[in-house]
Design a protein around this motif. Structure first.
Motif, mmCIF file in Angstrom:
data_model
loop_
_atom_site.group_PDB
_atom_site.id
_atom_site.type_symbol
_atom_site.label_atom_id
_atom_site.label_comp_id
_atom_site.label_asym_id
_atom_site.label_seq_id
_atom_site.Cartn_x
_atom_site.Cartn_y
_atom_site.Cartn_z
ATOM 1 N N TYR A 95 20.613 8.972 12.975
ATOM 2 C CA TYR A 95 19.406 9.244 12.216
ATOM 3 C C TYR A 95 18.659 7.947 11.922
ATOM 4 C CZ TYR A 95 21.092 13.960 11.643
ATOM 5 O OH TYR A 95 21.522 15.240 11.903
ATOM 6 N N PHE A 96 17.360 8.001 12.157
ATOM 7 C CA PHE A 96 16.518 6.833 11.955
ATOM 8 C C PHE A 96 15.433 7.134 10.934
ATOM 9 C CE2 PHE A 96 17.894 3.894 15.172
ATOM 10 C CZ PHE A 96 18.432 4.684 16.165
ATOM 11 N N CYS A 97 15.317 6.243 9.981
ATOM 12 C CA CYS A 97 14.191 6.234 9.074
ATOM 13 C C CYS A 97 13.129 5.315 9.681
ATOM 14 C CB CYS A 97 14.638 5.704 7.717
ATOM 15 S SG CYS A 97 13.378 5.701 6.441
ATOM 16 N N ALA A 98 11.876 5.649 9.508
ATOM 17 C CA ALA A 98 10.812 4.826 10.070
ATOM 18 C C ALA A 98 9.637 4.783 9.112
ATOM 19 C CB ALA A 98 10.368 5.365 11.433
ATOM 20 N N VAL A 99 8.877 3.723 9.233
ATOM 21 C CA VAL A 99 7.694 3.554 8.405
ATOM 22 C C VAL A 99 6.532 3.128 9.286
ATOM 23 C CG1 VAL A 99 8.214 1.143 7.873
ATOM 24 C CG2 VAL A 99 6.803 2.457 6.305
ATOM 25 N N LEU A 100 5.379 3.607 8.933
ATOM 26 C CA LEU A 100 4.174 3.143 9.605
ATOM 27 C C LEU A 100 3.658 1.972 8.792
ATOM 28 C CD1 LEU A 100 2.254 3.718 11.946
ATOM 29 C CD2 LEU A 100 0.931 5.164 10.409
ATOM 30 N N LEU A 101 3.745 0.782 9.370
ATOM 31 C CA LEU A 101 3.383 -0.415 8.634
ATOM 32 C C LEU A 101 1.869 -0.484 8.419
ATOM 33 C CD1 LEU A 101 5.670 -3.042 10.389
ATOM 34 C CD2 LEU A 101 6.106 -1.748 8.296
ATOM 35 N N ASN A 153 2.130 1.374 15.184
ATOM 36 C CA ASN A 153 3.417 1.788 15.703
ATOM 37 C C ASN A 153 4.409 1.996 14.566
ATOM 38 O OD1 ASN A 153 3.293 -1.403 15.908
ATOM 39 N ND2 ASN A 153 5.415 -0.842 15.539
ATOM 40 N N LEU A 154 5.400 2.857 14.825
ATOM 41 C CA LEU A 154 6.461 3.082 13.862
ATOM 42 C C LEU A 154 7.448 1.935 13.892
ATOM 43 C CD1 LEU A 154 7.227 6.868 14.432
ATOM 44 C CD2 LEU A 154 5.892 5.821 12.601
ATOM 45 N N PHE A 155 7.870 1.525 12.703
ATOM 46 C CA PHE A 155 8.898 0.496 12.564
ATOM 47 C C PHE A 155 10.153 1.186 12.078
ATOM 48 C CE2 PHE A 155 10.271 -3.814 12.148
ATOM 49 C CZ PHE A 155 11.207 -3.786 11.140
ATOM 50 N N PHE A 156 11.249 1.058 12.840
ATOM 51 C CA PHE A 156 12.453 1.825 12.574
ATOM 52 C C PHE A 156 13.501 1.042 11.798
ATOM 53 C CE2 PHE A 156 11.918 5.767 14.863
ATOM 54 C CZ PHE A 156 10.907 5.474 15.766
ATOM 55 N N GLY A 157 14.247 1.764 10.974
ATOM 56 C CA GLY A 157 15.447 1.216 10.392
ATOM 57 C C GLY A 157 16.526 1.071 11.448
ATOM 58 N N THR A 158 17.671 0.573 11.035
ATOM 59 C CA THR A 158 18.742 0.259 11.971
ATOM 60 C C THR A 158 19.570 1.475 12.364
ATOM 61 O OG1 THR A 158 20.049 -0.397 10.070
ATOM 62 C CG2 THR A 158 18.951 -2.146 11.313
ATOM 63 N N HIS A 200 -0.978 10.666 18.340
ATOM 64 C CA HIS A 200 -2.336 10.960 17.918
ATOM 65 C C HIS A 200 -2.267 11.126 16.407
ATOM 66 C CE1 HIS A 200 -6.422 12.439 17.860
ATOM 67 N NE2 HIS A 200 -6.012 13.457 17.138
ATOM 68 N N GLY A 201 -2.922 10.247 15.693
ATOM 69 C CA GLY A 201 -2.774 10.261 14.249
ATOM 70 C C GLY A 201 -1.341 9.972 13.874
ATOM 71 N N LEU A 202 -0.767 10.827 13.047
ATOM 72 C CA LEU A 202 0.597 10.597 12.578
ATOM 73 C C LEU A 202 1.625 11.414 13.356
ATOM 74 C CD1 LEU A 202 -0.131 10.488 8.765
ATOM 75 C CD2 LEU A 202 0.329 8.565 10.290
ATOM 76 N N LEU A 203 1.230 11.981 14.451
ATOM 77 C CA LEU A 203 2.154 12.731 15.294
ATOM 78 C C LEU A 203 2.616 11.828 16.423
ATOM 79 C CD1 LEU A 203 3.548 15.325 16.183
ATOM 80 C CD2 LEU A 203 1.460 15.931 17.419
ATOM 81 N N TYR A 204 3.876 11.400 16.346
ATOM 82 C CA TYR A 204 4.476 10.532 17.360
ATOM 83 C C TYR A 204 5.485 11.355 18.155
ATOM 84 C CZ TYR A 204 2.541 6.507 14.877
ATOM 85 O OH TYR A 204 1.693 5.606 14.296
ATOM 86 N N THR A 205 5.404 11.246 19.464
ATOM 87 C CA THR A 205 6.302 11.986 20.336
ATOM 88 C C THR A 205 6.982 11.006 21.278
ATOM 89 O OG1 THR A 205 4.816 13.886 20.245
ATOM 90 C CG2 THR A 205 6.500 13.901 21.954
ATOM 91 N N GLY A 232 0.819 -1.205 0.000
ATOM 92 C CA GLY A 232 0.000 0.000 0.000
ATOM 93 C C GLY A 232 0.852 1.253 0.000
ATOM 94 N N ASN A 233 0.235 2.365 0.304
ATOM 95 C CA ASN A 233 0.947 3.646 0.328
ATOM 96 C C ASN A 233 1.733 3.795 1.625
ATOM 97 O OD1 ASN A 233 -0.106 4.517 -2.180
ATOM 98 N ND2 ASN A 233 -2.021 5.091 -1.185
ATOM 99 N N PRO A 234 3.002 4.142 1.512
ATOM 100 C CA PRO A 234 3.824 4.219 2.732
ATOM 101 C C PRO A 234 3.693 5.553 3.430
ATOM 102 C CG PRO A 234 5.182 4.672 0.822
ATOM 103 C CD PRO A 234 3.788 4.393 0.299
ATOM 104 N N TYR A 235 3.748 5.505 4.744
ATOM 105 C CA TYR A 235 3.920 6.695 5.560
ATOM 106 C C TYR A 235 5.340 6.621 6.106
ATOM 107 C CZ TYR A 235 -1.193 7.249 5.528
ATOM 108 O OH TYR A 235 -2.506 7.405 5.154
ATOM 109 N N LEU A 236 6.174 7.575 5.750
ATOM 110 C CA LEU A 236 7.602 7.508 6.047
ATOM 111 C C LEU A 236 8.035 8.678 6.915
ATOM 112 C CD1 LEU A 236 8.524 6.605 2.405
ATOM 113 C CD2 LEU A 236 8.910 5.099 4.358
ATOM 114 N N PHE A 237 8.977 8.414 7.796
ATOM 115 C CA PHE A 237 9.407 9.400 8.774
ATOM 116 C C PHE A 237 10.933 9.391 8.887
ATOM 117 C CE2 PHE A 237 5.245 9.916 10.952
ATOM 118 C CZ PHE A 237 4.577 8.827 10.434
ATOM 119 N N TRP A 238 11.482 10.520 9.317
ATOM 120 C CA TRP A 238 12.859 10.613 9.749
ATOM 121 C C TRP A 238 12.901 11.207 11.156
ATOM 122 C CZ3 TRP A 238 17.285 8.572 8.175
ATOM 123 C CH2 TRP A 238 17.409 8.138 6.833
ATOM 124 N N TYR A 239 13.702 10.546 11.998
ATOM 125 C CA TYR A 239 13.942 11.022 13.356
ATOM 126 C C TYR A 239 15.448 11.150 13.563
ATOM 127 C CZ TYR A 239 9.137 10.347 14.940
ATOM 128 O OH TYR A 239 7.779 10.452 15.119
#
Lengths: 113, 110
Positions: A89-95, A100-105, B95-100, A29-36
């Motif tokens: 730096y961590f890349c993460a995806v919402l599966l 919950n966020l699933f993080f890269g290494t 909440h939604g796509l905001l993770y803290t 499906g469509n990914p939701y991607l994050f950087w932390y």
């Protein structure tokens, strides 16, 4: 299987040079991607996310990331690195189907003065 | 005005002890989480919890148990601590796509 990968454990870049931290994903499906970013002895701080729309996402501290669907990548970039950008730096995806966020290494970025 | 706060920040304890790590969020978020960051800095989900549902990562030993007295708190209780439990534990909420995320609790088992 759904996952996110960061192929580089360590990235070194000279101060003032552009930096790239790589991330690839595999999701249904469509990914939701994050950087932390994680500074030493600190928690995770949100940099940016891609949900939909413009493939170039701008975030905090001058960082940006480019979503590339054909290459299933979401690389983090900054035009001019600062020594203070040195961090983990961590890349993460919402599966799909999870909340919950699933993080890269993680990739350790070192900016050399 | 810390959004997600964890206590203690550091915890050193002996093998076999039982300990708890507290987490509180003042964001009004619906769901809270516990993550474990091991010595290689890998971040792995342990639990997610909202008012209705607890989801447990099947790889988490049953010595670990989350306890939520109310929506704003999700504490992590660990029984019979082992050396391999040494790690940094992060609490988070969303909440939604905001993770803290909280700033982490460094647990050292000796």
């Amino acid at each position: 299987a759904q996952s996110v990968a960061q192929p580089e454990d360590q990235v070194n870049v000279a101060e003032g040079n552009p930096l790239t931290v790589k991330c690839t994903y595999s999701v249904s499906g469509n990914p939701y991607l994050f950087w932390y970013v994680q500074y030493p002895n600190r928690g995770l701080q949100f940099l940016l996310k891609y949900i939909t729309g413009d493939n170039l996402v701008k975030g905090s501290y001058g960082f940006e990331a480019e979503f590339n669907k054909s290459q299933t990548s979401f690389h983090l970039k900054k035009p001019s690195a600062l020594v203070s950008d040195s961090a983990l730096y961590f890349c993460a995806v919402l599966l799909t189907g999870a909340n919950n966020l699933f993080f890269g290494t993680g990739t350790r970025l070192t900016v050399i003065p | 005005d810390t959004a997600v706060s964890q206590t203690p920040k550091y915890l050193v304890t002996q093998m076999g002890n039982d300990k708890s790590i507290k987490c509180e969020q003042n964001l009004g978020h619906d769901t809270m989480y516990w993550y474990k960051q091991d010595s290689k800095k890998f971040l792995k989900i342990m639990f997610s919890y909202n008012n209705k549902e607890l989801i447990i990562n099947e790889t988490v030993p049953n010595r670990f148990s989350p306890k939520s007295p109310d929506k704003a708190h999700l504490n992590l209780h660990i029984n019979s601590l082992e050396l391999g439990d040494s790690a940094v534990y992060f609490c988070a909420s969303n909440h939604g796509l905001l993770y803290t995320f909280g700033s982490g609790t460094r647990l050292t088992v000796v």
